[in-house]
Design an enzyme around this catalytic site. Structure first.
Site, PDB file in Angstrom:
ATOM      1  N   CYS A  58      -2.066  -0.811   0.044  1.00  0.00           N
ATOM      2  CA  CYS A  58      -2.012  -2.475   0.001  1.00  0.00           C
ATOM      3  C   CYS A  58      -0.679  -2.838   0.771  1.00  0.00           C
ATOM      4  O   CYS A  58      -0.992  -2.530   2.392  1.00  0.00           O
ATOM      5  CB  CYS A  58      -2.197  -3.017  -1.679  1.00  0.00           C
ATOM      6  SG  CYS A  58      -2.833  -4.978  -1.396  1.00  0.00           S
ATOM      7  N   HIS A  77      -7.229  -0.914  -4.548  1.00  0.00           N
ATOM      8  CA  HIS A  77      -6.342  -0.309  -5.353  1.00  0.00           C
ATOM      9  C   HIS A  77      -7.557   0.653  -6.539  1.00  0.00           C
ATOM     10  O   HIS A  77      -8.864   0.668  -5.691  1.00  0.00           O
ATOM     11  CB  HIS A  77      -6.462  -1.768  -6.123  1.00  0.00           C
ATOM     12  CG  HIS A  77      -4.946  -2.236  -5.748  1.00  0.00           C
ATOM     13  ND1 HIS A  77      -4.240  -1.384  -5.193  1.00  0.00           N
ATOM     14  CD2 HIS A  77      -4.872  -3.248  -4.960  1.00  0.00           C
ATOM     15  CE1 HIS A  77      -2.791  -2.727  -4.494  1.00  0.00           C
ATOM     16  NE2 HIS A  77      -3.426  -3.387  -4.491  1.00  0.00           N
TER      17      HIS A  77
END
Ligand code: SAH
Length: 773
Positions: A610, A715
C-alpha cells in the site's frame, strides 16, 4: 453614596417591584394589580407598561429603553426616596432576569437598608410557556439565559454542558436575537452530546400574548424553527415525551409507584428511580482506566461467552482511534478490534459496529471515517465542532445494531476519567447511557502497576450518573498468586461500593489482532540467526495495518523485527515497507533517517504494501492536496511506478490472483487469496516491471524483472497460506534453507479467551448485571 444612606426618608415613600407576568392582563396577579393601583408613579420599559392597558392610565409613567435598566431602577429608587409610591414594572417575574436583583444591588452598593421595598411575584415566561406546551417542567430544570451581554459565553457554555450532562430539563431564556445566532446553535450541539436528536423541544413565542405561537419539535430540528427574543425554548430530559395530542410531558417518576400500574397499593417510601429509556438495555459496556488495558480482548471474550449462551451478540465501539483498519463486506472501514470481535460473535463485520474511526495523520489531526467512509481530515478543534454530527451517526448505528441483535457488548475508548474531555465525550459512558443506561464494567491493568489507584482514582473522577453505571471491576493481566491481592480488592469494594468481578491472569500467546501501534513489539535487537528467515518491517511513524505481518510471526523459521535505523537492514532477507496513514510525511522521515540510500544498496528482497508500495516508486503526486504536504515527491525509485493520490478512497474486500510478476516474486503461487484494499491513490507502471497481482479484474502492483523488488495495494496478503508460502520459499531457497508449507492458521482464539474469562470472573454475577441471569 453614604450621603443618601444617611438621608432620612419620608415614611410614605415606597418601591414596589412588580412582576407583570408574560404580557396579558389576565395573567397579572391580584396582588400586582392592587400594587399598581396604589402607586402614583409607574416606572418601566415602554412595551411592558403598554401591556398593562387601562391600569396604567391616570398614573405618572416614566419609561426608558430596553437596555436602560440601571437608569430605570435608579429613577425608581430616587422617586421612592422622595416620598412617592413607585411601582417598578418588570415583565414576567421581577426576580428572574428582571429588575428585583438590580434594585437590591444598587441599594446594597449605597448601603441603603431603609427604603421600603417589596417584591410582588409575577408569572414567569417559564411557567407561561410550559403551560402552553403541556407539562415539560415536571422534573429538575435548569434555567439558562443565552444572552452573553452580561455573562461571558464561556460561563454559559460550562453551565449548558453541565446541565446537559446531568439530564436537567433546560429552559433557555433570551435564546436568539438578530445579532446573536450562534449561541442557540452551540447550546443545541452541547445538548446533542448527551441527548438523542429525537429529544422533544418546546418553542413558545409570545406566551400568553395575543400573537402567541407554540411549536413542539426535536433537538435535531430545533434550528429550523422560528426563535427570537420573545421566545422561550424548553429542551426535554431523557424521559420527556410527546403525547398523542402533541403535548410535551416530563414524567415526575410516578410510574415507579406501584399504584400507578393500578395495583392500588401506595409505596410512599420508594425513592423515585432515575428515568431510563428502556427497561432492559440488553447491552454491557467494557470501559477502561486507560488505553490498552485489555478492553478489546475482554470485550471479544465476553462476546463469545454470550454467543455460547445462545444470544445473537454484536460488538459496538462508537469511536475508535487506530491506524489498523479492517474492511467490511459492504466496503467500509472499521477498527480492526471490532472486526475481530465480530469474528468472536460469528457474524460479518459491519460499519455500524464502529461508526466513527479516527486515523491520526499528525499529532493534532485525524482522518475521520464515519460509518465506513472517510469524510475528511480534521484538526482537534474542527472535530469537536463536528462531534454533534458524529454523535447522531453513533446513535443511528447503535439503534440499527440493537435492532439486529439480542445483546451488545460495547467497548469504551481510553480512560473513562479524562475529565478535560468529559463534556464532549462520545466514546465512553455517554454511550452506555445512550444505550438505555447499559451497565459498565471497569477494566484496570495490573501489569502497569498502581492498579488500586487506577480503579479508585477513575471512579472518584466520575460524575454521579457515570458512577451509577459502573457495576463491576475487572483486574486484568495478572501474574502471580491472586491471594495477595485480596485485601486490595476488598478495599476497592468498600471504598467504591462496586464489586470486583475477578482477576484475569495474563494469557500467554493469545493471538488477537493488535489494535494500534502501542501494541507493536519492541524494536530489533540486531540478532540475525543464520537458520531463520530474517524479516524486518520499517517502523514508520504513521504505520498502518501492520496486522498484515502477524501471520509471519507464526512461521516457525522466521524472525520478524521492526526497524528504526538503516544499519538494522544488515543480514535481513526481506525488508517490508508497510502501509502508512501519511505516505508523503513517512517518505520524508525515511529519507531523513538515511533509509533511502540503505535500501538502494540492500541486496535482499524488498516488498512494499500500500503506502509502502507507493514509496518504492519514482514519483508521488498529490494534485488535490489529499495529504497536503507537497504537490509532488520523489519516491525511492526502486520500482518504475508513478502514483497519484486521489481524494476518492478505495476500500473494499478483494480476491487476488497471480499476474505476470507473481512468477518472479512468489514463484509457485497459483491459488487466489482474499485480502482488502484501503487507499487513496492509483499507481501506474511506467517502465520495465510486471504487475504483481490481479485484483478482481484489474492489475495491481509491480515486480522488478529480477523479482527482488515488489509492491502491491493488497492488505492481508500473508493471511492465506498460498501466497505466503510461495514468497517465503523463494527467500528460503535464496538463503539455502529447506522449503516449508505455510504454517496452519491459528485456532480460533475466542473460545480459549471465553473459557479463560469464565474461570476467572464471577460469571453469575456478571450475567445478573447484564440482566441475563
Ligand atoms: N423576567 C422575565 C424574563 C425576562 S428575560 C420572566 O420571568 O419571564 C426576557 C426573555 O424572557 C425573553 O428573551 C424571552 O426569552 C423570555 N420571555 C419573556 N416573556 C415571554 C413570553 N411572553 N413568551 C415567551 N418568552 C418570553
Amino acid at each position: 453614596m453614604k450621603q443618601s444612606a444617611s438621608c432620612a426618608q419620608p415614611a410614605t415613600g415606597r418601591l414596589s417591584i412588580i412582576g407583570s407576568g408574560p404580557g396579558s392582563p389576565a395573567h397579572l396577579t391580584d396582588a400586582a394589580r392592587s400594587a399598581i393601583a396604589d402607586a402614583d408613579i409607574l416606572v418601566g420599559y415602554g412595551p411592558y407598561i403598554d401591556q398593562l392597558g387601562d391600569l396604567a392610565q391616570t398614573k405618572e409613567v416614566l419609561t426608558s429603553g430596553m437596555t436602560r435598566e440601571i437608569d430605570r431602577c435608579r429613577l425608581a429608587i430616587e422617586r421612592a426616596r422622595h416620598g412617592n409610591r413607585v411601582a417598578l414594572i418588570s415583565g414576567g417575574d421581577a426576580g428572574i432576569y428582571g429588575m428585583a436583583g438590580l434594585v437590591f444591588e444598587l441599594l446594597a452598593a449605597e448601603g441603603d437598608t431603609r427604603l421600603a421595598v417589596e417584591v410582588i411575584p409575577g408569572l414567569s415566561a417559564l411557567q407561561a410557556a410550559a403551560s402552553r406546551l403541556g407539562a415539560p417542567l415536571m422534573h429538575d430544570t435548569a434555567i439558562i439565559s443565552l444572552s452573553d451581554l452580561l455573562t461571558p459565553w464561556d460561563t454559559i457554555r460550562t453551565r449548558l454542558a453541565a446541565a446537559a450532562a446531568a439530564d436537567f430539563v433546560i429552559a433557555l431564556y433570551n435564546p436568539r436575537s438578530t445579532r446573536r445566532t450562534s449561541q442557540l446553535e452551540e447550546a443545541r450541539r452541547l445538548c446533542l452530546l448527551h441527548r438523542p436528536a429525537a429529544t422533544p423541544v418546546g418553542i413558545v413565542r409570545n406566551a400568553c400574548r395575543p400573537d402567541e405561537e407554540v411549536e413542539v419539535t426535536t433537538l435535531g430540528e430545533l434550528l429550523s424553527c422560528t426563535v427570537d427574543m420573545s421566545t422561550l425554548v424548553i429542551i426535554g430530559n431523557s424521559s420527556t415525551f410527546v403525547d398523542g395530542a402533541g403535548r410535551m410531558v416530563t414524567p415526575r417518576g410516578y410510574e415507579n409507584k406501584r399504584e400507578f400500574a393500578g395495583t392500588g397499593q401506595s409505596t410512599e417510601t420508594a425513592a423515585p428511580e432515575p428515568p431510563s429509556r428502556t427497561a432492559s438495555p440488553a447491552a454491557l459496556m467494557v470501559v477502561g482506566t486507560a488505553s490498552d488495558v485489555g478492553k478489546s480482548a475482554i470485550t471479544a471474550g465476553l462476546c463469545r461467552l454470550l454467543l455460547r449462551r445462545g444470544l445473537r451478540v454484536a460488538p459496538f465501539k462508537s469511536q475508535n482511534m487506530a491506524l489498523n483498519a479492517a474492511v467490511t463486506p459492504e466496503g467500509g472501514e472499521i477498527g480492526r478490534a471490532q472486526a475481530s470481535q465480530a469474528v468472536a460473535c460469528r457474524i460479518p463485520p459491519h460499519t455500524d459496529m464502529n461508526p466513527i474511526l479516527l486515523k491520526p495523520t499528525t499529532d493534532t489531526g485525524s482522518q475521520v471515517i464515519v460509518q465506513g467512509t472517510a469524510v475528511g481530515v480534521m484538526a482537534v478543534a474542527e472535530y469537536d465542532r463536528y462531534k454533534p454530527v458524529a454523535w447522531e451517526k453513533v446513535q443511528e448505528s447503535l439503534e440499527r445494531l440493537q435492532q439486529r441483535s439480542d445483546f451488545l457488548v460495547m467497548e469504551g475508548a481510553g480512560s473513562i476519567a479524562e475529565i478535560n474531555l468529559k463534556d464532549r465525550d462520545i466514546a465512553n459512558l455517554a454511550v452506555a447511557r445512550l444505550a438505555g443506561n447499559a451497565p459498565a464494567i471497569l477494566v484496570a491493568d495490573i501489569e502497569r502497576g498502581g492498579v488500586f489507584a487506577q480503579v479508585v482514582g477513575s471512579i472518584e473522577l466520575l460524575e454521579p450518573w457515570e458512577r451509577d453505571l459502573i457495576k463491576g471491576v475487572v483486574i486484568n493481566r495478572f501474574r502471580g498468586d491472586p491471594a495477595i491481592l485480596e485485601p486490595g480488592l476488598k478495599f476497592i469494594e468498600q471504598r467504591c461500593g462496586i464489586p470486583v468481578l475477578g482477576v484475569v491472569p495474563w494469557l500467554r500467546d493469545l493471538a488477537l489482532p493488535a489494535e494500534d501501534s502501542l501494541a507493536l513489539p519492541p524494536t530489533d535487537d540486531g540478532n540475525r540467526p543464520a537458520d531463520r528467515l530474517c524479516v524486518g518491517v520499517l517502523r514508520l511513524p504513521r504505520i498502518s495495518n501492520f496486522t498484515d505481518f502477524e501471520p509471519l510471526i507464526r512461521e516457525p523459521d522466521l524472525r520478524l523485527c521492526y526497524l528504526e535505523r538503516p544499519e538494522q537492514l544488515a543480514g535481513l532477507d526481506l525488508v517490508i515497507l508497510p502501509g502508512s496513514k501519511a505516505t508523503m510525511a513517512d517518505l520524508a522521515w525515511l529519507r531523513d533517517r538515511g533509509f533511502d540510500r540503505a535500501l538502494n544498496s540492500f541486496g535482499g528482497m524488498i516488498l512494499g504494501v500500500c503506502g509502502g508500495y507507493q514509496m518504492l516508486g519514482e514519483l508521488l503526486q498529490d494534485p488535490d492536496g489529499v495529504e497536503s504536504l507537497a504537490a509532488t515527491a520523489t519516491g525511492l525509485g526502486l520500482l518504475p511506478v508513478h502514483t497519484v493520490l486521489l481524494p476518492e478512497k478505495t476500500t473494499r474486500l478483494t480476491t487476488a490472483s497471480p499476474a505476470a510478476g507473481a512468477a518472479l516474486a512468489a514463484p509457485g503461487w497459483h491459488q487466489p487469496v482474499q485480502g482488502y484494499e484501503i487507499h487513496a491513490g492509483i499507481s501506474r507502471i511506467i517502465g520495465a516491471a510486471e504487475p504483481f497481482l490481479r485484483l478482481d479484474h484489474e492489475a495491481d502492483g509491480a515486480v522488478s524483472a529480477d523479482g527482488r523488488i515488489a509492491g502491491s495495494y493488497l492488505h492481508g496478503l500473508f493471511d492465506d497460506p498460498p501466497l505466503r508460502e510461495a514468497l517465503l520459499n523463494r527467500l528460503r531457497r535464496a538463503k539455502g534453507l529447506p522449503e516449508r508449507n505455510a504454517a496452519p492458521p491459528p485456532p480460533d482464539p475466542y473460545d480459549r479467551l471465553a473459557d479463560h474469562l469464565a474461570s476467572h470472573l464471577d460469571i453469575p454475577r456478571l450475567l445478573a448485571i447484564c440482566g441475563l441471569a
